[in-house]
Scaffold this motif. Structure first.
Motif, PDB file in Angstrom:
ATOM      1  N   ASP A 529       1.011  -1.261   0.042  1.00  0.00           N
ATOM      2  CA  ASP A 529       0.037   0.031   0.051  1.00  0.00           C
ATOM      3  C   ASP A 529       0.945   1.171   0.084  1.00  0.00           C
ATOM      4  N   LYS A 530       0.483   2.514   0.383  1.00  0.00           N
ATOM      5  CA  LYS A 530       1.160   3.480   0.216  1.00  0.00           C
ATOM      6  C   LYS A 530       2.539   3.786   1.281  1.00  0.00           C
ATOM      7  N   ASN A 531       2.173   2.942   2.443  1.00  0.00           N
ATOM      8  CA  ASN A 531       3.340   3.030   3.192  1.00  0.00           C
ATOM      9  C   ASN A 531       4.140   1.594   3.697  1.00  0.00           C
ATOM     10  N   ARG A 532       3.599   0.395   3.032  1.00  0.00           N
ATOM     11  CA  ARG A 532       3.964  -0.678   3.585  1.00  0.00           C
ATOM     12  C   ARG A 532       4.582  -1.248   2.018  1.00  0.00           C
ATOM     13  N   SER A 533       5.939  -1.581   2.170  1.00  0.00           N
ATOM     14  CA  SER A 533       6.838  -2.043   0.962  1.00  0.00           C
ATOM     15  C   SER A 533       7.495  -3.124   1.258  1.00  0.00           C
ATOM     16  N   LEU A 534       8.129  -3.735   0.057  1.00  0.00           N
ATOM     17  CA  LEU A 534       9.504  -4.807   0.205  1.00  0.00           C
ATOM     18  C   LEU A 534      10.232  -4.349  -0.877  1.00  0.00           C
ATOM     19  N   THR A 556      14.663  -4.443   2.336  1.00  0.00           N
ATOM     20  CA  THR A 556      14.107  -3.583   3.279  1.00  0.00           C
ATOM     21  C   THR A 556      12.557  -3.702   3.175  1.00  0.00           C
ATOM     22  N   LEU A 557      12.051  -4.065   4.538  1.00  0.00           N
ATOM     23  CA  LEU A 557      10.640  -4.224   4.616  1.00  0.00           C
ATOM     24  C   LEU A 557      10.049  -2.991   5.410  1.00  0.00           C
ATOM     25  N   THR A 558       9.331  -2.088   4.926  1.00  0.00           N
ATOM     26  CA  THR A 558       8.722  -1.026   5.557  1.00  0.00           C
ATOM     27  C   THR A 558       7.471  -1.578   6.072  1.00  0.00           C
ATOM     28  N   TYR A 559       7.125  -1.124   7.598  1.00  0.00           N
ATOM     29  CA  TYR A 559       5.783  -1.617   7.844  1.00  0.00           C
ATOM     30  C   TYR A 559       5.242  -0.945   9.110  1.00  0.00           C
ATOM     31  N   ALA A 560       4.230  -1.126   9.769  1.00  0.00           N
ATOM     32  CA  ALA A 560       3.496  -0.066  10.644  1.00  0.00           C
ATOM     33  C   ALA A 560       3.914   1.214  10.518  1.00  0.00           C
ATOM     34  N   PRO A 561       3.460   1.831   9.758  1.00  0.00           N
ATOM     35  CA  PRO A 561       3.614   3.281   9.149  1.00  0.00           C
ATOM     36  C   PRO A 561       3.559   4.330  10.388  1.00  0.00           C
ATOM     37  N   MET A 562       2.484   3.837  11.182  1.00  0.00           N
ATOM     38  CA  MET A 562       2.306   4.971  12.414  1.00  0.00           C
ATOM     39  C   MET A 562       3.335   4.814  13.413  1.00  0.00           C
ATOM     40  N   ASN A 613      16.421  -3.522  12.816  1.00  0.00           N
ATOM     41  CA  ASN A 613      14.949  -3.251  12.838  1.00  0.00           C
ATOM     42  C   ASN A 613      14.748  -1.855  13.741  1.00  0.00           C
ATOM     43  N   GLN A 614      13.846  -1.113  13.218  1.00  0.00           N
ATOM     44  CA  GLN A 614      13.598   0.017  13.935  1.00  0.00           C
ATOM     45  C   GLN A 614      12.163   0.077  14.138  1.00  0.00           C
ATOM     46  N   ILE A 615      11.679   0.604  15.424  1.00  0.00           N
ATOM     47  CA  ILE A 615      10.242   0.559  15.628  1.00  0.00           C
ATOM     48  C   ILE A 615       9.919   1.711  16.629  1.00  0.00           C
ATOM     49  N   ASP A 616       8.828   2.354  16.544  1.00  0.00           N
ATOM     50  CA  ASP A 616       8.528   3.100  17.802  1.00  0.00           C
ATOM     51  C   ASP A 616       7.812   2.278  19.053  1.00  0.00           C
ATOM     52  N   VAL A 682       0.763  13.497  10.329  1.00  0.00           N
ATOM     53  CA  VAL A 682       0.595  11.906   9.534  1.00  0.00           C
ATOM     54  C   VAL A 682       0.151  12.659   8.059  1.00  0.00           C
ATOM     55  N   TRP A 683       0.972  11.967   7.278  1.00  0.00           N
ATOM     56  CA  TRP A 683       0.801  12.163   5.803  1.00  0.00           C
ATOM     57  C   TRP A 683       0.467  10.785   5.038  1.00  0.00           C
ATOM     58  N   ASP A 684      -0.676  10.824   4.611  1.00  0.00           N
ATOM     59  CA  ASP A 684      -1.172   9.480   3.855  1.00  0.00           C
ATOM     60  C   ASP A 684      -1.163   8.156   4.811  1.00  0.00           C
ATOM     61  N   GLY A 685      -1.112   8.438   6.210  1.00  0.00           N
ATOM     62  CA  GLY A 685      -1.217   7.104   6.926  1.00  0.00           C
ATOM     63  C   GLY A 685       0.245   7.031   7.329  1.00  0.00           C
ATOM     64  N   LYS A 686       1.097   7.704   7.313  1.00  0.00           N
ATOM     65  CA  LYS A 686       2.544   7.622   7.882  1.00  0.00           C
ATOM     66  C   LYS A 686       2.901   8.733   8.712  1.00  0.00           C
ATOM     67  N   LYS A 687       3.574   8.386   9.797  1.00  0.00           N
ATOM     68  CA  LYS A 687       4.067   9.169  10.933  1.00  0.00           C
ATOM     69  C   LYS A 687       5.213   9.922  10.606  1.00  0.00           C
ATOM     70  N   PHE A 688       5.294  11.313  10.613  1.00  0.00           N
ATOM     71  CA  PHE A 688       6.712  12.054  10.557  1.00  0.00           C
ATOM     72  C   PHE A 688       6.904  12.926  11.908  1.00  0.00           C
ATOM     73  N   TYR A 689       8.075  12.794  12.246  1.00  0.00           N
ATOM     74  CA  TYR A 689       8.416  13.446  13.443  1.00  0.00           C
ATOM     75  C   TYR A 689       8.832  14.731  12.913  1.00  0.00           C
ATOM     76  N   ARG A 690       8.291  16.027  13.844  1.00  0.00           N
ATOM     77  CA  ARG A 690       8.565  17.309  13.373  1.00  0.00           C
ATOM     78  C   ARG A 690       9.346  17.916  14.152  1.00  0.00           C
ATOM     79  N   LYS A 691       8.931  18.289  15.404  1.00  0.00           N
ATOM     80  CA  LYS A 691       9.780  19.332  16.594  1.00  0.00           C
ATOM     81  C   LYS A 691       9.248  18.887  17.809  1.00  0.00           C
ATOM     82  N   SER A 692      10.225  19.300  18.812  1.00  0.00           N
ATOM     83  CA  SER A 692       9.909  19.061  20.210  1.00  0.00           C
ATOM     84  C   SER A 692      10.732  20.184  20.910  1.00  0.00           C
TER      85      SER A 692
END
Length: 866
Positions: A529-534, A556-562, A613-616, A682-692
């Motif tokens: 889908d837009k945020n999950r790929s292999l 590379t496997l991208t998963y759990a976009p949020m 592996n990377q995960i929040d 959140v853009w198209d179902g994917k999480k992007f960190y911005r600021k703190s």
């Protein structure tokens, strides 16, 4: 063409006469039109803006109306007009404003009276920001734009025939909209009618158009922070005039930025004295070849509630060979309007008495009661200091801010524009005929604008014809050559794709171990889908000096976009830098080696297999884990060629006299990183960190399991870093890092702790956290501490010179230190930066306090991608 335009004009005029249209023209005492004057009809709460010819139009019912007519530099005029059933055409005259009071005199050492007024405006800005609870409005938008020049290179890259032919031609856009607003920032836009002559590939989102009028001058971040706490540190104010108008005292205040900066505005504010609201604003902004002018007109829609009724925005562009200009108009007619009851005026007193937002519910805490008492004390003061004005603004914001806005701040998700503005289009929006527009548009069309619509249709027909002939073949050939040279992504199915790097990237590295590395990276993948790929990415390079292949494969496997999930498997046989990514970039080493026999990077050969592996785990809490196996050996140089001659150094890193013995390393790596209150979008179902607003803390543990002669160690290190915005123009960066090898049974140079270094003058690393040191000499398998501090300012030394302030660069002061059991290294430096393009700095190094060396470093972040 002229005959056709004449016929269209005639039809429009005929249609206009059949409706109840108020058509007006605003002129000066000499009968010359006053461009962009405003015409406000009180009974309809309708603001109109005149065009360059001083003309405007409005569809209104038969009746008698009270109208305010104004323009900057002219006396405001109030007239009564009676509109009959067949409409009305009128011409009204404005007189140039003469200053009735004597010129404002400011004695040396005395403050300009404008500062007292602006302190009251800024201190009350949060109240005006949250004054409106909801409204309904009709909004007419009109924009015109002309591109006078496009560079030839850009024209070549544009495939669309219609877009190529728009140079020198006026583009027009008009829309009629119904807008509903509800606090704190929810807009519903219904597009009733839409017409434009813009090429289809350049169409503008409806939300972007509305965003012009959704901006609020009282928002702290709007218009260069003009009405925000801290404004006096970057702006100067000067009172130019005070006069009475419609029962209000009005102050004309000149706004002057203290520095030349693309984020600051200049111009004029007109302030209503008793409420300290903005009546008119004329502000300009210039940055990077673009100049914008904003003229905003406000009217008192309800007692004490001044809202914008007309917008006039102009833009001039002259950047990188692109020249153009445009103008944007908006007329607003308010319907239902509901205001919050933050304010009431006591009898016989103009001081504002505040009602706490939550007092009705009886939920006021003792702290809130104390803040309210302090706020009322400040509100009723005759004179506020700058510090008191800032304090009052903060207290007022806490008190009157709607609960929904407070909840948004507590929520860490930053909402995009499209979540605040909901747009729907009427099914007939694009089908409205000329009769409809003649009756409903608020600005008449000029001949050039009519021609724009006619030319649009002609160009589109020409485009369709050309696209169906030989132009398709030309574009196909051009695209094929571009893909061959620069690489491209080819969609092989609905979800599958193939990508290759291009011939120009087939040879990007030269070193004395490998020689030239000639080859290609390819990638094949499937998008679930837009945020999950292999994806699988093999890279094959032929090393000309070793006459061997360097092969790597990444899966590379991208998963759990949020949760930003990413799993990578890597394997291969290649050369790697002993310092990893901390030493000289491979591209920098290529330049040094090929031209000057300067090989500051040293390489070892590795056969490897890695899993990462990377995960929040939670918001701002990121876990990285990895397993890695390497079989290492230490090669010699296999070639010595350089263009300008010279003898390269050996492949032995400095401080390493003996060759590294062949060995193996099996390592486990765990990194936990945490940033408190990390805002994200959140853009198209994917999480992007911005600021703190908080520092990032990182803890890393590495362990190597090995038998005799293989790597064996335990290492732990901790890092804290943050960039703090001190003022609008100043930032402070700091980073602290410390660690220790808990055990070091057997370690080799690739296992050591390496520090980011700039041994070569050309680098890709940030100057904020790297040292002017040899790449390998101070690598350690013991304990260490390092600290970096950088003060970054848009106005430090050179930018204090007035003529330098228009140039786009900033300056930094750097301090950094490195402590090892046998070393106390300190460095200080100064650098100039050009945005994200790069920096140049000069640094001096000290052994303790004893001078040791100095150097110049040029850093280009793009080099890190090679």
């Amino acid at each position: 063409m002229r005959l056709f335009v004449f016929l269209i004009t005639g039809l429009l005029l005929t249609a206009a006469l059949s409706a109840q249209v108020l058509a007006g023209r605003i002129v000066n005492e000499q009968g010359q039109p006053i461009p962009h004057a405003t015409f406000y009809i009180r009974e309809l709460t309708l603001g109109l803006i005149a065009d360059e010819q001083g003309e405007f139009r409005a569809k209104i019912d038969k009746g008698e109306y009270t109208c305010d007519i104004s323009s900057l530099g002219y006396e405001r005029k109030v007239i009564t007009v009676s509109v009959p059933e067949n409409g009305l055409s009128l011409e009204t005259e404005l007189r140039e404003k003469t200053y009735a009071i004597r010129e404002v005199t400011v004695f040396p050492g005395k403050e300009n009276p404008a500062y007292r007024i602006m302190r009251n405006v800024i201190s009350r800005a949060p109240g005006h920001l949250h004054q409106v609870k909801s409204y309904e409005a009709g909004v007419y938008l009109k924009g015109t734009f002309k591109i006078d020049k496009l560079p030839k290179l850009l024209k070549i890259q544009i495939n669309d025939t219609e877009a190529k032919n728009m140079t020198g031609k006026l583009l027009v856009l008009e829309s009629q909209n119904e807008v509903r607003y509800h606090e704190p920032d929810k807009y519903e836009q219904r597009v009733i009618a839409l017409s434009n002559s813009i090429p289809e590939n350049f169409q503008i989102d409806d939300r972007v158009l509305l965003s012009v009028i959704t901006s609020n001058i009282y928002t702290p971040s709007a218009f260069g922070g003009l009405l925000a706490p801290g404004s006096f540190s970057v702006y100067k104010f000067r009172l130019e005039d005070s006069y009475n108008e419609d029962g209000h005292a009005i102050h004309k205040i000149q706004v002057l930025p203290k520095k030349k900066n693309g984020t600051l505005v200049s111009g004029t504010l007109y302030v209503v004295d008793d409420t300290y609201t903005i009546q008119q604003a004329d502000l300009s902004l210039s940055t990077a070849g673009t100049t914008m002018r904003f003229q905003l007109t406000y009217h008192e829609i309800k007692p004490g509630a001044f809202l914008p009724t007309a917008y006039d925005i102009s833009v001039n562009i002259n950047i990188m060979g692109v020249k153009g200009n445009g103008r944007f108009y908006a007329s607003v007619k308010y319907g239902k309007l509901e205001t919050n009851d933050h304010y009431t005026l006591t009898a016989g007193d103009t001081a504002t008495v505040l009602k706490h937002a939550s007092s009705k519910a009886g939920t006021v805490t003792k702290k809130q009661q104390k803040e309210q008492a302090e706020l009322e004390k400040l509100i009723n003061k005759d004179e506020l200091t700058t510090r008191e004005a800032y304090k009052m603004a903060k207290l007022l914001e806490k008190t009157v801010e709607p609960e929904a806005a407070k909840e948004q701040k507590r929520n860490l998700e930053l909402r995009p524009l499209d979540s605040m503005i909901t747009v729907t289009r009427d099914s007939l929006a694009l089908l409205r005929d000329s009769a409809y527009w003649a009756e409903n548009r608020n600005l008449p069309l000029r001949e050039e604008e009519l021609q724009s619509y006619v030319q649009r249709d002609s160009i589109r027909k020409i485009s369709e014809f050309r696209e169906n002939t030989d132009s398709l073949k030309k574009r196909t050939a051009t695209k094929w050559i571009s893909g061959l040279l620069f690489g491209e992504k080819i969609n092989t199915g609905k979800k599958t794709y193939f990508r290759y790097g291009g011939l120009l990237l087939a040879c990007t590295e030269y070193n004395f171990v490998d020689g030239f590395r000639i080859g290609q990276r390819i990638e094949a993948g499937v998008n679930f889908d837009k945020n999950r790929s292999l994806s699988v990415s093999p890279t094959v390079h032929y090393a000309t000096a070793r006459r061997a292949l360097n092969i790597t494969v990444d899966g590379t496997l991208t998963y759990a976009p949020m949760r930003n999930g990413k799993f990578v498997v890597s394997t291969g046989n290649t050369t790697a830098d002993f310092a990893g990514n901390n030493g000289t970039s491979r591209f920098g080493n290529t330049l040094g080696s090929l031209f000057f026999a300067l090989n500051t990077a040293k390489f070892y050969q590795k056969r490897y297999l890695g899993l990462t592996n990377q995960i929040d785990l939670a918001n701002g809490l990121i876990l990285n884990t990895g397993l890695n196996y390497e079989k290492r050996n230490d090669p010699e140089n296999n070639i010595s060629y350089s263009i300008f001659g010279g003898t390269p150094a050996s492949n032995r890193p400095h401080g390493q006299d003996d060759r590294m013995p062949d060995h193996e390393a099996f390592t486990v790596d765990i990194t936990l990183e945490y940033t408190p209150r990390y805002y994200y979008s959140v853009w198209d179902g994917k999480k992007f960190y911005r600021k703190s607003d908080y520092p990032t803390m990182r803890l890393n543990y590495s362990k190597a399991f090995g038998s005799v002669n293989n790597s064996s160690y335990d290492k732990i290190e901790a890092t804290v870093f943050q960039t703090i915005r001190l003022t609008l123009f100043d930032r402070l960066f700091y980073e602290f890092n410390a660690g220790v090898f808990l055990s070091a049974g057997q370690t080799y140079l690739p296992d050591f702790k390496h520090f980011r270094t700039n041994e070569m003058f050309l680098s890709g690393k940030s100057l904020n956290n790297s040292f002017l040191l040899d790449n390998y000499r101070y690598a350690t398998n013991d304990k260490w501490m390092q600290a970096h501090v950088a003060y970054i300012s848009d106005y430090l030394l050179l930018k204090q010179i007035p003529f330098m302030q228009s140039y786009l660069f900033n300056e930094s002061l750097h301090l950094r230190t490195l402590w090892l059991p046998h070393l106390n290294r300190n460095e200080a430096g100064y650098s100039i930066g050009f945005g994200e393009l790069g920096r140049i700095g000069v640094f001096a190094g000290f052994d303790g306090l004893k001078y040791e060396n100095a150097g110049i470093t040029v850093t280009i972040p793009l080099l890190n991608n090679w």
